[in-house]
Scaffold this active site. Structure first.
Site, PDB file in Angstrom:
ATOM      1  N   CYS A  77       0.771  -1.429  -0.168  1.00  0.00           N
ATOM      2  CA  CYS A  77       0.088  -0.086  -0.365  1.00  0.00           C
ATOM      3  C   CYS A  77       1.014   1.513  -0.205  1.00  0.00           C
ATOM      4  O   CYS A  77       1.363   1.930  -1.198  1.00  0.00           O
ATOM      5  CB  CYS A  77      -1.050  -0.406   1.050  1.00  0.00           C
ATOM      6  SG  CYS A  77      -2.425   0.662   1.077  1.00  0.00           S
ATOM      7  N   HIS A 127      -3.735  -5.413   1.020  1.00  0.00           N
ATOM      8  CA  HIS A 127      -2.807  -5.587   1.725  1.00  0.00           C
ATOM      9  C   HIS A 127      -3.208  -6.775   2.507  1.00  0.00           C
ATOM     10  O   HIS A 127      -3.816  -7.477   3.225  1.00  0.00           O
ATOM     11  CB  HIS A 127      -3.631  -4.611   3.254  1.00  0.00           C
ATOM     12  CG  HIS A 127      -3.337  -3.200   3.519  1.00  0.00           C
ATOM     13  ND1 HIS A 127      -2.324  -2.227   4.588  1.00  0.00           N
ATOM     14  CD2 HIS A 127      -4.133  -2.060   2.564  1.00  0.00           C
ATOM     15  CE1 HIS A 127      -2.451  -1.898   3.198  1.00  0.00           C
ATOM     16  NE2 HIS A 127      -3.351  -1.009   2.806  1.00  0.00           N
ATOM     17  N   GLU A 146      -1.884  -8.581   4.234  1.00  0.00           N
ATOM     18  CA  GLU A 146      -1.587  -8.915   5.774  1.00  0.00           C
ATOM     19  C   GLU A 146      -2.343  -9.143   6.859  1.00  0.00           C
ATOM     20  O   GLU A 146      -2.225  -9.625   7.816  1.00  0.00           O
ATOM     21  CB  GLU A 146      -0.080  -8.100   6.190  1.00  0.00           C
ATOM     22  CG  GLU A 146      -1.083  -6.891   5.976  1.00  0.00           C
ATOM     23  CD  GLU A 146      -0.593  -6.043   5.003  1.00  0.00           C
ATOM     24  OE1 GLU A 146      -1.506  -6.352   4.383  1.00  0.00           O
ATOM     25  OE2 GLU A 146      -0.850  -4.251   5.966  1.00  0.00           O
TER      26      GLU A 146
HETATM   27  N1  LIG Z   1      -2.382   6.886   3.033  1.00  0.00           N
HETATM   28  C1  LIG Z   1      -2.087   6.175   1.430  1.00  0.00           C
HETATM   29  C2  LIG Z   1      -1.504   4.737   1.517  1.00  0.00           C
HETATM   30  C3  LIG Z   1      -3.357   3.899   1.888  1.00  0.00           C
HETATM   31  C4  LIG Z   1      -2.687   3.269   2.903  1.00  0.00           C
HETATM   32  O1  LIG Z   1      -1.104   2.501   3.418  1.00  0.00           O
HETATM   33  N2  LIG Z   1      -3.811   2.540   3.584  1.00  0.00           N
HETATM   34  C5  LIG Z   1      -3.555   1.317   4.863  1.00  0.00           C
HETATM   35  C6  LIG Z   1      -3.688   2.564   6.021  1.00  0.00           C
HETATM   36  C7  LIG Z   1      -3.603   1.293   7.049  1.00  0.00           C
HETATM   37  C8  LIG Z   1      -3.388   2.002   8.697  1.00  0.00           C
HETATM   38  O2  LIG Z   1      -4.991   2.429   8.606  1.00  0.00           O
HETATM   39  O3  LIG Z   1      -2.340   1.238   8.564  1.00  0.00           O
HETATM   40  C9  LIG Z   1      -2.983   6.378   0.789  1.00  0.00           C
HETATM   41  O4  LIG Z   1      -4.505   7.024   1.567  1.00  0.00           O
HETATM   42  O5  LIG Z   1      -3.194   6.019  -0.493  1.00  0.00           O
END
Ligand SMILES: N[C@@H](CCC(=O)NCCCC(=O)O)C(=O)O
Length: 257
Positions: free
Chosen positions: A112, A221, A223
């Protein structure tokens, strides 16, 4: 000797004084201890200075997802809209860490935000709100759904390039994935190859061309659902095999010293 697998940290304020912490989700720790088969090592957002010392000690690197976004100055993009979360300390660490890992042949799995960092680190750019672009879907986190469903629910299909690792691991060319992102690949870095797409054309998976080792990125994701989803689990076991191979080679080198 299990592989040491780096997990990138975000800088987040929390605790009784709401002061900065270097943090990563438990999902990444669990998946490294599980199907990756390694020992998780949290990599703090300590800046470029730690890259040269930490990379030789890592057998793999996971670039994690995050609500925060890569600072647009790294790809000559327009400033973010007011209130868009950023984490420049993380950027200052992960972007050189990614370049160093690819150069050194450290297995790398970018997830991501991590895939977005991979693209920017290698010279690509990002669209900041793809849901606002014509004929594009809304890939962001549905606010009307409980967290578990958002994480393990399937939001759209991804078409995988035939004959490459991800399609082979999936055993098919189209897979359902979750989706929790606003940003996405705009200009693909020259060193990257797009290997997965959403129905609206959003790049959902990439690989580093002519990489010395495992070097893949996914916008979804895996994971979150590897315990139920065989494809998600296979991504991590494949990455883990590359990490284990590097760990064994490193162990032999250290024993010979
Ligand atoms: N902010 C970026 C990447 C989005 C991302 O990694 N989402 C996972 C979020 C999980 C968490 O809340 O930790 C975008 O918006 O593209």
């Amino acid at each position: 000797m299990r592989a040491l697998v780096g997990i990138s940290c975000c800088v987040k304020a929390f605790g009784i004084f709401n002061t900065p912490n270097h943090a990563a989700s438990d999902s990444y720790v669990r998946v490294v201890l599980g199907p990756v088969g390694g020992v998780p090592v949290l990599v703090p957002a300590g800046g470029e200075g730690l890259v040269a010392d930490i990379l030789p000690r890592l057998d793999g690197l996971i670039l994690t997802g995050s609500r925060s976004n890569v600072w647009p100055g790294h790809y000559d993009g327009p400033p973010h809209a007011e209130g868009t979360p950023e984490d420049q300390e993380r950027d200052a660490t992960t972007l050189p860490l990614i370049r160093g890992a690819i150069q050194a042949g450290v297995p790398l799995l970018a997830i991501c935000r991590g895939m977005q960092e991979l693209n920017v680190a290698l010279g690509g750019s990002l669209d900041q709100r793809i849901q606002d672009l014509p004929r594009r879907m809304d890939h962001s986190t549905p606010s009307d759904q409980p967290i578990p469903l958002v994480r393990t629910g399937k939001a759209h299909a991804v078409r995988l390039a035939p004959g490459l690792l991800l399609a082979e691991l999936a055993g098919r060319q189209e897979v359902p994935v979750n989706s929790l992102h606003n940003q996405g690949v705009q200009r693909l870095a020259p060193r990257l190859e797009a290997v997965g797409w959403a129905p609206d054309g959003t790049v959902e998976a990439v690989r580093v061309r002519e990489a010395r080792n495992f070097a893949w990125g996914v916008q979804w994701h895996p994971e979150y659902d590897w315990e139920r989803d065989e494809f998600s689990r296979a991504i991590f076991t494949s990455f883990g095999a590359a990490c284990a191979e590097r760990a064994a080679a490193r162990f032999v080198l250290q024993a010979a010293e």
